[in-house]
Design an enzyme around this catalytic site. Structure first.
Site, PDB file in Angstrom:
ATOM      1  N   ASP A  30       0.851  -1.194   0.000  1.00 25.94           N
ATOM      2  CA  ASP A  30       0.000   0.000   0.000  1.00 25.94           C
ATOM      3  C   ASP A  30       0.889   1.247   0.000  1.00 25.94           C
ATOM      4  O   ASP A  30       1.892   1.311   0.713  1.00 25.94           O
ATOM      5  CB  ASP A  30      -0.921  -0.011   1.226  1.00 25.94           C
ATOM      6  CG  ASP A  30      -2.074   0.961   1.069  1.00 25.94           C
ATOM      7  OD1 ASP A  30      -3.225   0.506   0.949  1.00 25.94           O
ATOM      8  OD2 ASP A  30      -1.833   2.197   1.054  1.00 25.94           O
ATOM      9  N   ILE A  31       0.491   2.240  -0.800  1.00 29.08           N
ATOM     10  CA  ILE A  31       1.291   3.459  -0.936  1.00 29.08           C
ATOM     11  C   ILE A  31       1.275   4.285   0.353  1.00 29.08           C
ATOM     12  O   ILE A  31       2.166   5.092   0.594  1.00 29.08           O
ATOM     13  CB  ILE A  31       0.778   4.290  -2.146  1.00 29.08           C
ATOM     14  CG1 ILE A  31       1.840   5.209  -2.694  1.00 29.08           C
ATOM     15  CG2 ILE A  31      -0.490   5.059  -1.802  1.00 29.08           C
ATOM     16  CD1 ILE A  31       1.491   5.812  -4.056  1.00 29.08           C
ATOM     17  N   ASN A  87     -13.089  -3.058   2.231  1.00 29.83           N
ATOM     18  CA  ASN A  87     -14.070  -1.989   2.394  1.00 29.83           C
ATOM     19  C   ASN A  87     -15.046  -1.989   1.223  1.00 29.83           C
ATOM     20  O   ASN A  87     -14.655  -2.285   0.092  1.00 29.83           O
ATOM     21  CB  ASN A  87     -13.352  -0.636   2.464  1.00 29.83           C
ATOM     22  CG  ASN A  87     -12.439  -0.523   3.667  1.00 29.83           C
ATOM     23  OD1 ASN A  87     -12.743  -1.052   4.736  1.00 29.83           O
ATOM     24  ND2 ASN A  87     -11.309   0.133   3.496  1.00 29.83           N
ATOM     25  N   VAL A  96     -10.919   3.113  -3.589  1.00 32.58           N
ATOM     26  CA  VAL A  96     -10.590   2.564  -4.908  1.00 32.58           C
ATOM     27  C   VAL A  96     -11.590   1.457  -5.229  1.00 32.58           C
ATOM     28  O   VAL A  96     -11.704   0.472  -4.488  1.00 32.58           O
ATOM     29  CB  VAL A  96      -9.147   2.019  -4.935  1.00 32.58           C
ATOM     30  CG1 VAL A  96      -8.846   1.395  -6.292  1.00 32.58           C
ATOM     31  CG2 VAL A  96      -8.149   3.134  -4.622  1.00 32.58           C
ATOM     32  N   HIS A 100     -10.318  -5.315  -3.314  1.00 32.55           N
ATOM     33  CA  HIS A 100      -9.001  -5.555  -2.709  1.00 32.55           C
ATOM     34  C   HIS A 100      -9.146  -5.965  -1.259  1.00 32.55           C
ATOM     35  O   HIS A 100     -10.048  -5.524  -0.563  1.00 32.55           O
ATOM     36  CB  HIS A 100      -8.087  -4.335  -2.822  1.00 32.55           C
ATOM     37  CG  HIS A 100      -8.687  -3.040  -2.342  1.00 32.55           C
ATOM     38  ND1 HIS A 100      -9.581  -2.317  -3.094  1.00 32.55           N
ATOM     39  CD2 HIS A 100      -8.518  -2.352  -1.189  1.00 32.55           C
ATOM     40  CE1 HIS A 100      -9.932  -1.232  -2.425  1.00 32.55           C
ATOM     41  NE2 HIS A 100      -9.316  -1.230  -1.255  1.00 32.55           N
ATOM     42  N   HIS A 102      -7.019  -5.667   2.219  1.00 31.20           N
ATOM     43  CA  HIS A 102      -5.879  -5.089   2.927  1.00 31.20           C
ATOM     44  C   HIS A 102      -5.357  -6.185   3.857  1.00 31.20           C
ATOM     45  O   HIS A 102      -6.120  -6.708   4.680  1.00 31.20           O
ATOM     46  CB  HIS A 102      -6.306  -3.910   3.804  1.00 31.20           C
ATOM     47  CG  HIS A 102      -6.875  -2.732   3.078  1.00 31.20           C
ATOM     48  ND1 HIS A 102      -6.161  -1.581   2.846  1.00 31.20           N
ATOM     49  CD2 HIS A 102      -8.116  -2.512   2.551  1.00 31.20           C
ATOM     50  CE1 HIS A 102      -6.929  -0.705   2.212  1.00 31.20           C
ATOM     51  NE2 HIS A 102      -8.126  -1.244   2.024  1.00 31.20           N
TER      52      HIS A 102
HETATM   53  P1  5GP Z   1      -9.804   1.530   0.168  1.00 32.24           P
HETATM   54  O1  5GP Z   1      -9.957   2.787   0.993  1.00 32.24           O
HETATM   55  O2  5GP Z   1     -10.451   1.669  -1.181  1.00 32.24           O
HETATM   56  O3  5GP Z   1     -10.210   0.288   0.902  1.00 32.24           O
HETATM   57  O4  5GP Z   1      -8.245   1.362  -0.007  1.00 32.24           O
HETATM   58  C1  5GP Z   1      -7.523   1.852  -1.084  1.00 32.24           C
HETATM   59  C2  5GP Z   1      -6.063   1.738  -0.718  1.00 32.24           C
HETATM   60  O5  5GP Z   1      -5.298   1.887  -1.889  1.00 32.24           O
HETATM   61  C3  5GP Z   1      -5.588   2.817   0.274  1.00 32.24           C
HETATM   62  O6  5GP Z   1      -5.046   2.194   1.437  1.00 32.24           O
HETATM   63  C4  5GP Z   1      -4.520   3.582  -0.519  1.00 32.24           C
HETATM   64  O7  5GP Z   1      -3.420   3.983   0.275  1.00 32.24           O
HETATM   65  C5  5GP Z   1      -4.128   2.590  -1.600  1.00 32.24           C
HETATM   66  N1  5GP Z   1      -3.700   3.198  -2.851  1.00 32.24           N
HETATM   67  C6  5GP Z   1      -4.356   4.148  -3.549  1.00 32.24           C
HETATM   68  N2  5GP Z   1      -3.693   4.455  -4.684  1.00 32.24           N
HETATM   69  C7  5GP Z   1      -2.586   3.669  -4.693  1.00 32.24           C
HETATM   70  C8  5GP Z   1      -1.492   3.518  -5.618  1.00 32.24           C
HETATM   71  O8  5GP Z   1      -1.410   4.172  -6.668  1.00 32.24           O
HETATM   72  N3  5GP Z   1      -0.545   2.609  -5.301  1.00 32.24           N
HETATM   73  C9  5GP Z   1      -0.603   1.868  -4.156  1.00 32.24           C
HETATM   74  N4  5GP Z   1       0.402   1.005  -3.943  1.00 32.24           N
HETATM   75  N5  5GP Z   1      -1.607   1.968  -3.271  1.00 32.24           N
HETATM   76  C10 5GP Z   1      -2.588   2.867  -3.528  1.00 32.24           C
END
Ligand code: 5GP
Ligand code: ZN
Length: 113
Positions: A30-31, A87, A96, A100, A102
């Site tokens: 994760d970024i 989520n 996103v 996915h 986590h």
């Molecule tokens: P969500 O909130 O949708 O469950 O999680 C999306 C996750 O994707 C977040 O933890 C965010 O930090 C990660 N994320 C978003 N854009 C990127 C990216 O371009 N690269 C990586 N490695 N992680 C990302």
């Protein structure tokens, strides 16, 4: 999906730190990590979230858990423990819209992804 960030990561159009890849899934760091270990595990098929899982594609979820199991062991967090979070939609905190997991660990967890 043309505008999906994670589809672009799968196609290597956006760089990421890949920790696992096979024909069905990809896992990358994760970024914005919320813990020492924070990996995202995604299917290569674009599914928006768990609401897109159906009887035809449900096998992917078992495969994602197998990969999470393997990566947790490899990262050395399996014995102490970890969390797998997915989520869904706005109130679930989804940002996103590509399914996915986590995989989070490496410390006593207080946060949610
Ligand atoms: P969500 O909130 O949708 O469950 O999680 C999306 C996750 O994707 C977040 O933890 C965010 O930090 C990660 N994320 C978003 N854009 C990127 C990216 O371009 N690269 C990586 N490695 N992680 C990302
Ligand atoms: Zn996608």
């Amino acid at each position: 999906m043309q505008d999906c960030i994670f589809c672009k990561i799968i196609k290597k159009e956006i760089p990421s730190q890949v920790v696992y890849e096979d024909e069905l899934v990809m896992a990358f760091k994760d970024i914005n990590p919320l813990a020492p270990v924070h990996v995202l595990i995604i299917p290569k098929e674009h599914l928006a979230n768990v609401l897109d899982i159906n009887e035809e594609n449900a096998d992917i979820v078992g495969h994602m858990y197998l990969v999470a199991n393997k990566l947790a062991r490899e990262a050395g967090i399996s014995e102490k423990g970890f969390r797998i979070v997915t989520n869904c939609n706005e109130e679930g905190g989804q940002v996103v819209y590509h399914l996915h997991f986590h995989l989070i660990g490496g410390e006593k967890l207080k946060c949610f992804a």
